[in-house]
Motif scaffolding. Sequence first.
Motif, PDB file in Angstrom:
ATOM      1  N   ASN A 123       1.147  -1.561   0.425  1.00 60.66           N
ATOM      2  CA  ASN A 123      -0.005  -0.017  -0.067  1.00 60.66           C
ATOM      3  C   ASN A 123       1.153   1.046  -0.405  1.00 60.66           C
ATOM      4  O   ASN A 123       1.691   1.103   1.013  1.00 60.66           O
ATOM      5  CB  ASN A 123      -1.637   0.214   0.939  1.00 60.66           C
ATOM      6  N   LEU A 124       0.907   1.944  -0.427  1.00 62.61           N
ATOM      7  CA  LEU A 124       1.736   3.145  -1.280  1.00 62.61           C
ATOM      8  C   LEU A 124       1.658   4.159   0.016  1.00 62.61           C
ATOM      9  O   LEU A 124       2.429   5.043  -0.103  1.00 62.61           O
ATOM     10  CB  LEU A 124       1.463   3.959  -2.919  1.00 62.61           C
ATOM     11  N   THR A 125       0.128   4.393   0.294  1.00 57.53           N
ATOM     12  CA  THR A 125       0.330   5.268   1.943  1.00 57.53           C
ATOM     13  C   THR A 125       1.521   4.597   3.017  1.00 57.53           C
ATOM     14  O   THR A 125       1.264   5.773   3.390  1.00 57.53           O
ATOM     15  CB  THR A 125      -1.572   5.485   2.280  1.00 57.53           C
ATOM     16  N   GLY A 126       1.666   3.946   2.981  1.00 55.60           N
ATOM     17  CA  GLY A 126       2.337   3.232   4.670  1.00 55.60           C
ATOM     18  C   GLY A 126       1.369   3.057   6.120  1.00 55.60           C
ATOM     19  O   GLY A 126       1.648   2.498   6.684  1.00 55.60           O
ATOM     20  N   ALA A 127       0.053   2.913   4.840  1.00 57.65           N
ATOM     21  CA  ALA A 127      -1.181   2.270   6.374  1.00 57.65           C
ATOM     22  C   ALA A 127      -0.978   1.005   6.892  1.00 57.65           C
ATOM     23  O   ALA A 127      -0.519  -0.077   5.416  1.00 57.65           O
ATOM     24  CB  ALA A 127      -2.045   2.745   6.147  1.00 57.65           C
ATOM     25  N   ARG A 128      -0.748   0.654   7.722  1.00 57.65           N
ATOM     26  CA  ARG A 128      -0.692  -1.032   8.356  1.00 57.65           C
ATOM     27  C   ARG A 128      -2.604  -1.582   8.805  1.00 57.65           C
ATOM     28  O   ARG A 128      -3.063  -0.605   9.205  1.00 57.65           O
ATOM     29  CB  ARG A 128      -0.051  -1.302   8.742  1.00 57.65           C
ATOM     30  N   SER A 129      -2.823  -2.665   8.886  1.00 56.18           N
ATOM     31  CA  SER A 129      -3.682  -2.922   8.961  1.00 56.18           C
ATOM     32  C   SER A 129      -3.536  -3.071  10.338  1.00 56.18           C
ATOM     33  O   SER A 129      -2.845  -3.639  10.986  1.00 56.18           O
ATOM     34  CB  SER A 129      -4.198  -4.227   8.417  1.00 56.18           C
ATOM     35  N   GLY A 130      -4.647  -2.719  11.190  1.00 55.97           N
ATOM     36  CA  GLY A 130      -4.684  -2.493  12.745  1.00 55.97           C
ATOM     37  C   GLY A 130      -3.676  -0.995  13.083  1.00 55.97           C
ATOM     38  O   GLY A 130      -3.433  -0.904  14.522  1.00 55.97           O
TER      39      GLY A 130
END
Length: 738
Positions: free
Chosen positions: A617-624
């Motif tokens: 994911n290009l935003t750098g966000a991660r699940s949780g």
Amino acid sequence: MPTSRRNARDRRRVKVTDVGDRSRTRNSLALAALVVATTSLVSPNARAQQTDPADGTTILDAITVTARRHSEDLQSVPISINVIESRDIDKISPVTSNADIARSTPNFVMQEFGGPYANIGHIRGVGSLFPLSPDDTSVSFNVDEIPMSAFGMPPSTLDVSRVEVLRGPQGTLYGRNSQGGAVNFISNRPEFAREFRLRGEVGTNGWHLGEMIANTPLIDDVLAGRLALQYSDRDGDISNVVQGGKDGAITVSAARGSVLWEPTAETSVLFDLNYNRNDDSIPLWVLRNADCYPCSGLNPRNDFTREQYGANLRIEHDFDSFRLTSISSIQSFDSHQVMDLADGLIFGGSVNGPGEDMSRVDLAEKTIFQELRLSSHDEDHVQWTAGINYFQSNFDMFRWAKNLTNPSFYTYGGRLSTDMLTRSYAAFGEASIPLTDRLTGLVGARLTHEEKRITYDFVGEGLAGTVGSFRQDSSYGDTFATGRVGVSFKWTEDLLTYATIGRGAVAGGFPWVPYNVPFGIKEADFPTSLSWTYETGFKATFWDGRATLNGSLFYNDVKDGHLLAFDPSFFGFTVATLDYESYGGELEARVQATDGLTLFGGIGYTHATFGTIPQPNLTGARSGGRVPGIPQFTGHIGTEYRIDADRLGLNEGEFYLNASYQYVGSRPVDVKRTFDLDSYGVVNTRLGWEGERAEVYLFANNLLDERYEVIGASYGPGLDLVRPGVGRTVGLGASVRF
């Protein structure tokens, strides 16, 4: 004439400390004390009290709200609400108004980006870290039921009767959908009595405030007028190591004139004109780890100028079985900004030259709002409201930059303009229906149709990676439904419980700043964000009316939440629509401990995390991962003590002392959690004497001079940036009334 209207008319005739381990430790201990004390307040109004005629004891006064478009006791409304009443609004500085209101409300956090981004916040973890467009309604701000722009100025606290902060989706009854909650400013109306008030303050850091309020009947019981004026300014308190002196000066001015015409007992016409202006030189960012923090290397200083003015017309007529209300409004907003993009402290001495990497942005927005609705009278057995409204926004932006020496800012080169037209049509209705003597049902729905049209024009200057010219014309439309259902049960006259399910939304569209257009690529639209909110709570009055305790639990499930991700490669933000959820609760109370001592406070907890995010994911966000900008803990606690002045030798009035502590926990700065902003606490105090017609007081805002961090961003390794809050102001104030 209906009883509610007659009573209302009768009432009108009557008259930095260091940012580091020590700060975090101190605030953690303060939060622990806050949790233990847990004397939280629905309304931090220490004077909300009356005398019980039965035994002469002092009890808390009832608080009347209009959160559901009719007058009712706060303790009977099945919604989580915080109310700040007029006397406490007077304690709020015009330069920190929205932030102080948020810090007085558990689970409400303002995102103080400065510039044009004034009305942006999170309630219970739902909201906008950074607005994608001026019609962002993640949390809606309404002045006398008229929706304000996310890019408009903070609503003025001048001559305001109260501020109601409603948690949870409120789109059913308000002019625009609100996904996280609504902040409603209710102004004082003209009265059929003469009143004149002057107030002034002087203090440290060049603080000055002057205020005048005048009210007079023009035709007895038929026509009345009211005028309110305010001006304040404060010197900067952020050292500029390149130019010398201080950055961060703020000037705020506001004016409102209103006329009330009541030709008959059943009809009222209220017309008002308003004007607001805000000028400041606050840096958007300063280097977090600078030895001189808070300090800047801007050359020249930032210069932000904003003006807002408008006209509003409200017409009400009481028929035998319902009330007809028409609200019409025209508002205009202009902002002119000159910014030094490359702070010399952040990018090094090579960009300290005057006029290097300068950007200018001009914004203009005009809005039209019209609502027609029918509603029950306040005393009716079934309470209901139904209506239609129309909202239109014409927004224009022009941006250009010159003398760019840093390649990271090349996308700012050239001339970029945005023309955005928004039209919104809505039909809504809500009813509160008694099912038994104790059980009441709530049902409401809203259908909204949104139309948006965008034009982007870019003319480049041959800088690396950008095109010579590019134009995009696109449109977007969507129709969606929101609403809420619920039940409340009155166990006794002093105990109410409730449960609700709400549907919230923020309309999709196009970003006001296109991130792809300078590269010759069309900007894609973003979808409407929809959410479900589940809430249960209670409202209790006890100790013979001397205390209230209100609590609530919530869960939010948000789809396609409107967030942004920062890309340090070109120092810009890209749209990120991500799913997330939040859960938590609030506990609030106020206590009349003795005849002269009032205790108040509140604590909120919010746990907000992303849902499943496909990788890469290009935003750098991660699940949780934690949602940016959301502290887990917020809260406030305070007290006010009053004694009769005759106990200290004066024949009139009361002496008083009040103090409050406001806490905001640590929170991530972005979707990839580059770093966390430190937790902080603000202490405000006031000591004074108040008589029937005069008041004199000493005050201290941010007594401990906490140089807290309100927002942040990372420009790369070692370049953690923050925006510091306003420092300490100590001063003297006085007011007179005739």
